[in-house]
Write an enzyme that holds these catalytic residues in place. Sequence first.
Site, PDB file in Angstrom:
ATOM      1  N   CYS A   1       0.870  -1.172   0.000  1.00  0.00           N
ATOM      2  CA  CYS A   1       0.000   0.000   0.000  1.00  0.00           C
ATOM      3  C   CYS A   1       0.909   1.224   0.000  1.00  0.00           C
ATOM      4  O   CYS A   1       2.133   1.109   0.097  1.00  0.00           O
ATOM      5  CB  CYS A   1      -0.931  -0.014   1.217  1.00  0.00           C
ATOM      6  SG  CYS A   1      -0.071  -0.213   2.775  1.00  0.00           S
ATOM      7  N   HIS A   2       0.297   2.384  -0.170  1.00  0.00           N
ATOM      8  CA  HIS A   2       1.066   3.623  -0.287  1.00  0.00           C
ATOM      9  C   HIS A   2       0.415   4.721   0.541  1.00  0.00           C
ATOM     10  O   HIS A   2      -0.738   4.603   0.944  1.00  0.00           O
ATOM     11  CB  HIS A   2       1.092   4.120  -1.738  1.00  0.00           C
ATOM     12  CG  HIS A   2       1.350   3.081  -2.776  1.00  0.00           C
ATOM     13  ND1 HIS A   2       2.606   2.632  -3.099  1.00  0.00           N
ATOM     14  CD2 HIS A   2       0.502   2.402  -3.602  1.00  0.00           C
ATOM     15  CE1 HIS A   2       2.533   1.733  -4.074  1.00  0.00           C
ATOM     16  NE2 HIS A   2       1.265   1.570  -4.392  1.00  0.00           N
TER      17      HIS A   2
ATOM     18  N   HIS B   1       3.039  -7.357  -8.181  1.00  0.00           N
ATOM     19  CA  HIS B   1       1.903  -7.746  -9.036  1.00  0.00           C
ATOM     20  C   HIS B   1       2.300  -8.832 -10.047  1.00  0.00           C
ATOM     21  O   HIS B   1       1.821  -8.828 -11.202  1.00  0.00           O
ATOM     22  CB  HIS B   1       1.309  -6.524  -9.736  1.00  0.00           C
ATOM     23  CG  HIS B   1       1.269  -5.268  -8.883  1.00  0.00           C
ATOM     24  ND1 HIS B   1       1.106  -5.304  -7.517  1.00  0.00           N
ATOM     25  CD2 HIS B   1       1.416  -3.950  -9.201  1.00  0.00           C
ATOM     26  CE1 HIS B   1       1.138  -4.059  -7.037  1.00  0.00           C
ATOM     27  NE2 HIS B   1       1.334  -3.226  -8.024  1.00  0.00           N
TER      28      HIS B   1
ATOM     29  N   ASP C   1      -2.931  -2.460  -2.325  1.00  0.00           N
ATOM     30  CA  ASP C   1      -2.476  -1.453  -3.289  1.00  0.00           C
ATOM     31  C   ASP C   1      -3.172  -0.102  -3.079  1.00  0.00           C
ATOM     32  O   ASP C   1      -3.077   0.792  -3.904  1.00  0.00           O
ATOM     33  CB  ASP C   1      -2.665  -1.947  -4.731  1.00  0.00           C
ATOM     34  CG  ASP C   1      -2.098  -1.003  -5.774  1.00  0.00           C
ATOM     35  OD1 ASP C   1      -0.989  -0.478  -5.566  1.00  0.00           O
ATOM     36  OD2 ASP C   1      -2.777  -0.759  -6.801  1.00  0.00           O
TER      37      ASP C   1
ATOM     38  N   TYR D   1       1.662  11.600 -11.908  1.00  0.00           N
ATOM     39  CA  TYR D   1       0.273  11.824 -11.503  1.00  0.00           C
ATOM     40  C   TYR D   1       0.303  12.656 -10.227  1.00  0.00           C
ATOM     41  O   TYR D   1       1.268  12.610  -9.467  1.00  0.00           O
ATOM     42  CB  TYR D   1      -0.491  10.509 -11.292  1.00  0.00           C
ATOM     43  CG  TYR D   1       0.140   9.564 -10.289  1.00  0.00           C
ATOM     44  CD1 TYR D   1      -0.254   9.552  -8.955  1.00  0.00           C
ATOM     45  CD2 TYR D   1       1.144   8.671 -10.667  1.00  0.00           C
ATOM     46  CE1 TYR D   1       0.322   8.689  -8.038  1.00  0.00           C
ATOM     47  CE2 TYR D   1       1.733   7.803  -9.755  1.00  0.00           C
ATOM     48  CZ  TYR D   1       1.316   7.814  -8.453  1.00  0.00           C
ATOM     49  OH  TYR D   1       1.899   6.966  -7.529  1.00  0.00           O
TER      50      TYR D   1
HETATM   51  O1  LIG Z   1       1.022   1.181  -6.933  1.00  0.00           O
HETATM   52  C1  LIG Z   1       1.372   0.308  -7.735  1.00  0.00           C
HETATM   53  O2  LIG Z   1       1.887  -0.730  -7.323  1.00  0.00           O
HETATM   54  C2  LIG Z   1       1.178   0.528  -9.135  1.00  0.00           C
HETATM   55  C3  LIG Z   1       1.225   1.720  -9.786  1.00  0.00           C
HETATM   56  C4  LIG Z   1       1.743   2.957  -9.196  1.00  0.00           C
HETATM   57  C5  LIG Z   1       3.139   2.846  -8.733  1.00  0.00           C
HETATM   58  O3  LIG Z   1       3.726   1.806  -8.685  1.00  0.00           O
HETATM   59  C6  LIG Z   1       3.856   4.075  -8.305  1.00  0.00           C
HETATM   60  O4  LIG Z   1       3.343   5.176  -8.501  1.00  0.00           O
HETATM   61  O5  LIG Z   1       4.956   3.930  -7.762  1.00  0.00           O
HETATM   62  C7  LIG Z   1       0.740   1.782 -11.163  1.00  0.00           C
HETATM   63  O6  LIG Z   1       0.673   0.723 -11.825  1.00  0.00           O
HETATM   64  O7  LIG Z   1       0.422   2.887 -11.635  1.00  0.00           O
END
Ligand SMILES: O=C(O)/C=C(\CC(=O)C(=O)O)C(=O)O
Length: 293
Positions: free
Chosen positions: A28-29, A176, A244, A45
């Site tokens: 998660c973030h 993933h 995620d 983004y």
């Molecule tokens: O969050 C994820 O795992 C996938 C993401 C975003 C990402 O990896 C990031 O912004 O670092 C995606 O496919 O856009």
Amino acid sequence: MSNRITSWHGNPSKPLYTPPAGAIDAHCHVFGPMAQFPFSAKAKYLPEDAGPDMLFALRDHLGFARNVIVQASCHGTDNAATLDAIVKSNGKARGVAVVDPAISETDLAVLHDGGIRGIRFNFLKRLVDDAPKDKFLEVAKRLPPGWHVVIYFEADILEELRPFMDAIPVPLVIDHMGRPDVTQGPDGTDMKAFRAFLDSRDDIWFKATCSDRLDPTGDPWNAFADAVAPLVSDYQDRVLWGTDWPHPNMQDNIPDDGHLVDMIPRIAPTQALQRKLLIDNPMRLYWPEELVG
Ligand SMILES: O=C(O)/C=C(\CC(=O)C(=O)O)C(=O)O
């Protein structure tokens, strides 16, 4: 870039499935909050704030106990927001950082003290401008003891990345599953290639995550369940799971997090498998000191 985007569900359902006590959301973030932790000038983004309070409320709502917070590309190589969330978790979160490959040993030690246990290499062109393999390899060779490398790539570059990944001397965790086309089924070309990669080393782990990203058939993501359940069963000691959240870039197809949790018993049908997926495996990577004895 001007408009900030919301990529998460405002009112996710309560899952029908109850995770075991101590379950870990291992992918998660956090986003911001921007006023305190501005996004990178190179961000692809620009999200609304999705800070630690929201993450921990979701954790409790879904029935999880801990989080592994992965630095998202919108924060570049400044891990302050991730570290702040780890502090606010009171020991219930650890993290994966994104670093400038020239990072010093001292700064790596600071990240370790802040709860970081790995670094992430992102090879998605829509997310990062460049991914220098030679520099990535150099920093991978001087990580603190016990750390691993998380790699995010799409299935079409798995073979191209093989020499680079083969040379990394610490465990690998593949985000993933390297984004296979799950509509090919469990024996499709992408899954076969990923299995061959897993078979090449016993320290390659993977995240059985992102049914929402990987399955174009949509919720309830039957193609994902069919393709991924055999993989989880066959490699049950090196698989992780996560929500995620806040689902970067999924603003046009926002998943219900409760439904994502309900995927767990479909890919890990027994209690023994669920325990490995949600507790034993992530504990070995992120809280190994609690397992001693
Ligand atoms: O969050 C994820 O795992 C996938 C993401 C975003 C990402 O990896 C990031 O912004 O670092 C995606 O496919 O856009």
